[in-house]
Scaffold this motif. Structure first.
Motif, mmCIF file in Angstrom:
data_model
loop_
_atom_site.group_PDB
_atom_site.id
_atom_site.type_symbol
_atom_site.label_atom_id
_atom_site.label_comp_id
_atom_site.label_asym_id
_atom_site.label_seq_id
_atom_site.Cartn_x
_atom_site.Cartn_y
_atom_site.Cartn_z
ATOM 1 N N PRO A 150 40.083 66.861 -5.383
ATOM 2 C CA PRO A 150 39.356 67.242 -4.162
ATOM 3 C C PRO A 150 40.192 68.212 -3.314
ATOM 4 O O PRO A 150 41.407 68.067 -3.184
ATOM 5 N N TYR A 172 34.670 67.844 -3.020
ATOM 6 C CA TYR A 172 34.608 67.924 -4.490
ATOM 7 C C TYR A 172 33.905 69.222 -4.887
ATOM 8 O O TYR A 172 32.759 69.471 -4.493
ATOM 9 N N ILE A 211 30.369 67.665 -1.270
ATOM 10 C CA ILE A 211 30.311 68.407 -2.527
ATOM 11 C C ILE A 211 30.043 69.875 -2.236
ATOM 12 O O ILE A 211 29.275 70.210 -1.320
ATOM 13 N N VAL A 222 30.822 67.954 -12.001
ATOM 14 C CA VAL A 222 32.222 67.890 -11.548
ATOM 15 C C VAL A 222 33.095 67.628 -12.776
ATOM 16 O O VAL A 222 32.614 67.143 -13.801
ATOM 17 N N LEU A 253 38.138 63.931 -13.145
ATOM 18 C CA LEU A 253 38.050 63.640 -11.725
ATOM 19 C C LEU A 253 36.965 62.598 -11.447
ATOM 20 O O LEU A 253 37.163 61.681 -10.642
ATOM 21 N N ASP A 296 37.949 59.033 -9.627
ATOM 22 C CA ASP A 296 37.530 58.753 -8.256
ATOM 23 C C ASP A 296 36.238 57.948 -8.165
ATOM 24 O O ASP A 296 36.066 57.146 -7.245
#
Length: 963
Positions: free
Chosen positions: A152, A157, A190, A219, A223, A227
């Motif tokens: 991030p 993100y 986002i 994404v 990641l 997360d």
């Protein structure tokens, strides 16, 4: 060891007989081992072809294993980790190379709000989901923007998006959005930083992951896992496991492993997740293969029954010849104290030696025979087809072992019978060669003939029921008796005619006894008094030729009837449907549909008949490679009215001249030639032809005035000019339909009734002028050298729009590649070649041994003054009276078996769709091949025997007799 050496010496002494026996054993083993090899190879080819067709028709990749689950709860991360490991392990259990494997994680759809309302219109409703796909970077190209960060950036993100999302959400790259939901532990920000597209549109990576791209933020996978999955930032997520397998590498042996793996995955997901999905397009196809393999295996065995019986008879004949030569030796051994077991042990060891060689060599030859089967494109026709994948397997050796065991046991039968005789009984038997054989004494030939005729009648009754009731025989299993009974009939008929044959010889002898020359007189006596001696070779030749003729006729008949069925059903080489312009209103839907329904309640709506505009027909007649073209109008739901009686019927409108030049119809189906009916129809524009079913049900006859039409059409008056039984593309066979019948009880039970199809043929111009102009088909007849592909290119070049195409040539090609059709052509061809081959070997072997046993007789005849030319005349007469007679009887028996039993092959097809009727076919070339082979065989035998005779020295023959 001494026994072993004695056996080897005996085998060397009879080396030609032993070699002939070995050849028979090898062929038997090769034939038996070829069946599982061929079954495996053809099913393997069919498996891949079916999966390729599945991919073409459904646009789904057959090797795609798609699995998904909805993950809920706090322990979802641990369950996902276990499931990932399980899926990775199970993907290896499919037994196929993995072309691609993908894990996809996705959240639910969440509402999105702009982080900065001044840059994005806040009034637009926005919703999307976060998605992560493993190895996404390798399968995309960046159209605009930069790669997202793997961590991030200031709590935001970064994501990839497809262009569709920017349009749908009305945002641009760099616009930040926030996911705020009460179920989330914190708000998620986002930001799209890159617009992407697929790097290759044919990439299998995107097989099942191109859902709604308008609502997906992609994404980085690592990641997302760190997360969102492990930190449980989203309580509920979706997970997808996709495996792209190379289905072209799927083997029959791997089907069970493939389906078991699929079931294990299904079981695991059902026990661990409340909501899940498992899709594998190939599973349905694979589950049908057990039944297909069973049917093909039964059919192969059934087809090989006649040649197997012939091989068994050949082995028995050769073994009997060997034993006959050794009967004196066996009788001497028995008289000197040797037990039957000791003598038989020698023959058993001999059989084991020969069987061992056959077991080593036979399967390898069977492998080559399978390649011949795969290359057959018809009976005695071979093409350069893509080679089948053939290999030796455990089952092939199992079949080979069974075959060699059965064959060796067959060769021991004469030895078992011979060991019963003592030296006295042996001499008595030699002095009584004219006695009847055991088969004729017990009238087994008559019994077997009666049984085969009874079974023939039984099959005929079943076939008549199928045709008359319109039943579907495809639901029946392939009956092996359908192939066994003809072989039984050939064997029984051969024996029966051999029972009569000695009387024919006696009659022939009596008719000319005062005029026969000495050498012919001697031959007639020799053959007439030693009929038992010649029965083996005569029966062998009869069975060989009759089996060859039956195989040829069966294969030709099945091929021709399948071809004629396709040609008749289509009616022409190509049947096209073109696009017709019309004034039909568009289909009603939505508010307009509701409005029209409301209006219909207030006032009735008159349905308007659709008006069509006929497209130009001339371009079809001008296509390169088209010999003729015809317009053919078909109306399935027309009516036929005669007086007060009305019947539903099919209606066909044609142009008589063009139709006659284009359509295909087999000769002799109608009472008169096809063209005569067209000429009759052409005499009057109102003339029609009606089917016999209409005439029988309504009493219509030639000259009656009838009324024809269909719904929304006023109809017109026509005159009956003829009655027909068949017509191109029309199936007159009855159709079984469901009906009801009320019995004495209150229950209503279903029964079936037969509905006879009906047809009326009229003029297309009369229909268009007096009834309606509606779409018709275009029938094309191609020139002999014209290919379908060239025609399609020509149609595309002239921009002729088509709605459907029916290609007879391509359907014929597909039928020839059908595994069951390949089996028929391959096995029948192989059986024919084997029958001819062993017949030639058996013929030469018998006559060489026969001559060598009669050297003394010929020597004495030469010493008495019989010239060499007269000896040759004796041999020719003997050959004609034995081998020639056997050939004639074989031809008669083969033709009888073909005419009686080949029509029964209709039982293996759908009788309701078998139009034109099943017809036995004979190809003159097959009989010509047999005549040539028989001529060469007898000629070679005479040449060989003449050469041996010319080398006989009188003093040696007499000395041999004294010894």
């Amino acid at each position: 060891m001494a026994l072993f050496l004695m056996i080897l010496r005996k085998m060397v002494k009879n080396r030609w007989l032993e070699l002939s026996l070995l050849v028979g054993l090898i062929i038997s083993v090769a034939l038996a081992s070829s069946m599982p090899i061929y079954t495996h190879a053809i099913l393997q080819r069919m498996l891949i072809k079916d999966l390729e067709v599945l991919q073409t028709n459904s646009q789904q990749y057959p090797g795609h294993s798609y699995n998904s689950a909805y993950v809920m709860g706090e322990s979802g991360d641990q369950l996902l980790e276990e499931t990932d490991d399980f899926m990775a392990e199970q993907s290896q259990q499919f037994g196929l190379p993995i072309l691609l494997s993908t894990i996809t994680r996705s959240t639910l759809n969440f509402e999105l709000t702009p982080s900065d309302p001044s840059k994005v219109d806040p009034k637009v409703n926005r919703a999307a989901e976060l998605t992560a796909m493993s190895e996404l970077e390798k399968h995309i190209r960046i159209v605009d923007g930069v790669m997202p960060s793997k961590e991030p950036v200031d709590g935001v993100y970064e994501a990839w998006v497809f262009p569709e999302l920017l349009t749908q959400l009305k945002i641009v790259l760099g616009n930040e959005l926030t996911i705020a939901d009460k179920d989330l532990k914190q708000n998620i920000r986002i930001k799209p930083v890159a617009v992407i597209d697929r790097s290759d549109y044919a990439d299998l990576y995107w097989t099942n992951n191109m859902g709604d791209l308008r609502s997906k933020f992609f994404v980085p996978f690592a990641l997302f896992e760190k997360d969102f999955t492990k930190n449980k930032m989203f309580p509920n997520t979706f997970s997808y496991w996709d495996y792209i397998l190379d289905y072209h590498q799927l083997k029959l042996e791997g089907i069970e492993a493939y389906t078991s793996t699929h079931e294990r995955i299904t079981g695991y997901l059902s026990s661990h997740f409340n909501t899940y999905m498992v899709k594998n397009p190939a599973i349905t196809t694979l589950k049908l293969y057990g039944e297909k393999e069973k049917k093909l295996r039964i059919m192969l065995w059934s087809l090989n029954v006649p040649i197997s019986i012939l091989l068994a008879f050949y082995l028995f004949m050769v073994a009997n010849l060997i034993t006959e030569r050794q009967k004196t030796e066996i009788a001497v051994l028995r008289s000197r104290g040797a037990s039957r077991t000791q003598i038989l042990l020698g023959y058993v060891l001999e059989g084991i030696l020969l069987g061992g060689v056959a077991l080593l060599v036979g399967p390898l030859i069977g492998l080559q025979l399978t390649k011949i089967l795969g290359a057959s494109n018809g009976f005695l026709a071979f093409v350069q087809r893509a080679a089948m994948e053939v290999k030796l397997n455990k089952e092939a050796y199992q079949y080979a072992l069974i075959a060699v065991t059965a064959s060796v046991c067959m060769t021991l039968i004469p030895a078992v019978l011979a060991t019963r005789a003592t030296i006295v009984s042996h001499k008595q038997t030699m002095a009584r060669k004219n006695k009847l054989s055991f088969v004729h004494k017990m009238f087994l030939d008559v019994v077997l003939l009666a049984v085969s005729i009874y079974l023939l009648q039984s099959f005929n009754r079943r076939m008549n029921d199928l045709v008359s009731l319109g039943l579907d025989s495809m639901d029946m299993k392939v009956d092996p008796l359908l192939f066994v009974v003809p072989a039984l009939f050939i064997f029984a008929m051969g024996l029966f005619l051999l029972r009569i044959y000695p009387w024919v010889i006696q009659l022939f002898y009596l008719i000319g006894r005062k005029w026969w020359p000495p050498y012919l007189y001697s031959t007639l006596l020799q053959v007439g008094r030693s009929t038992t001696q010649y029965q083996f070779i005569m029966l062998f030749i009869i069975m060989t030729l009759a089996t060859g003729l039956f195989s040829a006729s069966a294969a030709r008949t099945m091929n021709k009837n399948i071809e004629e069925k396709i040609r008749y059903k289509n009616g022409a080489d190509i049947v096209l449907q073109t696009k017709w312009d019309n004034d039909a209103p568009p289909p009603e839907s939505g508010p307009s549909g509701i409005q029209s329904e409301a209006s219909s309640a207030s006032q009735p709506v008159v349905k308007k008949r659709v008006q069509y505009t006929e497209p130009p027909f001339l371009p079809f007649t001008q296509l390169a490679g088209v010999e003729s073209a015809a317009r053919v109008f078909n109306k399935k739901d027309a009516y036929f009215a005669l007086g007060k009686e009305t019947k539903k019927t099919a209606f066909m409108g044609i142009d008589t001249d063009e139709f006659g030049q284009t359509a295909w119809l087999r000769d002799h189906l109608l009472d008169h030639h096809f063209y005569e009916y067209l000429n009759l129809l052409a005499a009057d524009s109102k003339a029609v032809l009606i089917s016999k079913s209409i005439a029988e049900e309504t009493g219509a006859k030639v000259g009656d005035v009838v009324h024809l039409g269909w719904n929304d059409v006023e109809g017109a008056t026509c005159v009956v000019y003829g009655i027909i039984d068949y017509w191109p593309s029309w199936n007159p066979n009855p159709i079984l339909t469901a009906g009801t019948k009320t019995g004495s009880s209150s229950d209503t039970t279903k029964q079936s009734k037969v509905d006879a199809p009906k047809l009326v043929i009229g003029h297309l111009s009369y229909i268009q002028n007096n009834m309606a102009v509606e779409p018709y088909d275009v029938w094309l007849k191609l020139k002999p050298d014209m290919t379908s592909q060239a025609l399609y290119e020509e149609l595309e070049l002239k921009h002729i729009p088509l709605t459907s195409v029916m290609d007879t040539k391509q359907m014929l090609v597909l039928s020839k590649n059908d595994p069951f059709q390949l089996a028929v052509n391959g096995v029948m061809t192989l059986g024919f070649l084997i029958a001819i081959g062993i017949s030639f070997i058996g013929f030469l072997l018998y006559w060489v041994l026969s001559l060598s046993g009669r050297i003394l007789q010929f020597g004495v005849l030469r010493a008495m003054g019989i010239s060499f030319a007269q000896l040759i005349g004796m041999l020719i007469a003997e050959q004609l009276l034995t081998s020639g007679a056997a050939v004639l009887i074989g031809m008669i028996t083969g033709n009888m078996a073909s005419r009686l039993f080949v029509p029964l092959f209709q039982l293996t097809f759908d009788s309701s769709s078998q139009v034109p009727p099943f017809q036995v076919s004979f190809d003159p070339n097959d009989q010509l091949h047999l005549y040539v082979i028989v001529t060469v065989m007898i000629g070679a035998g005479l040449l060989l025997l003449g050469t041996m005779l010319s080398r006989i020295k009188i003093h040696q023959a007499v000395k041999l007799g004294e010894d």
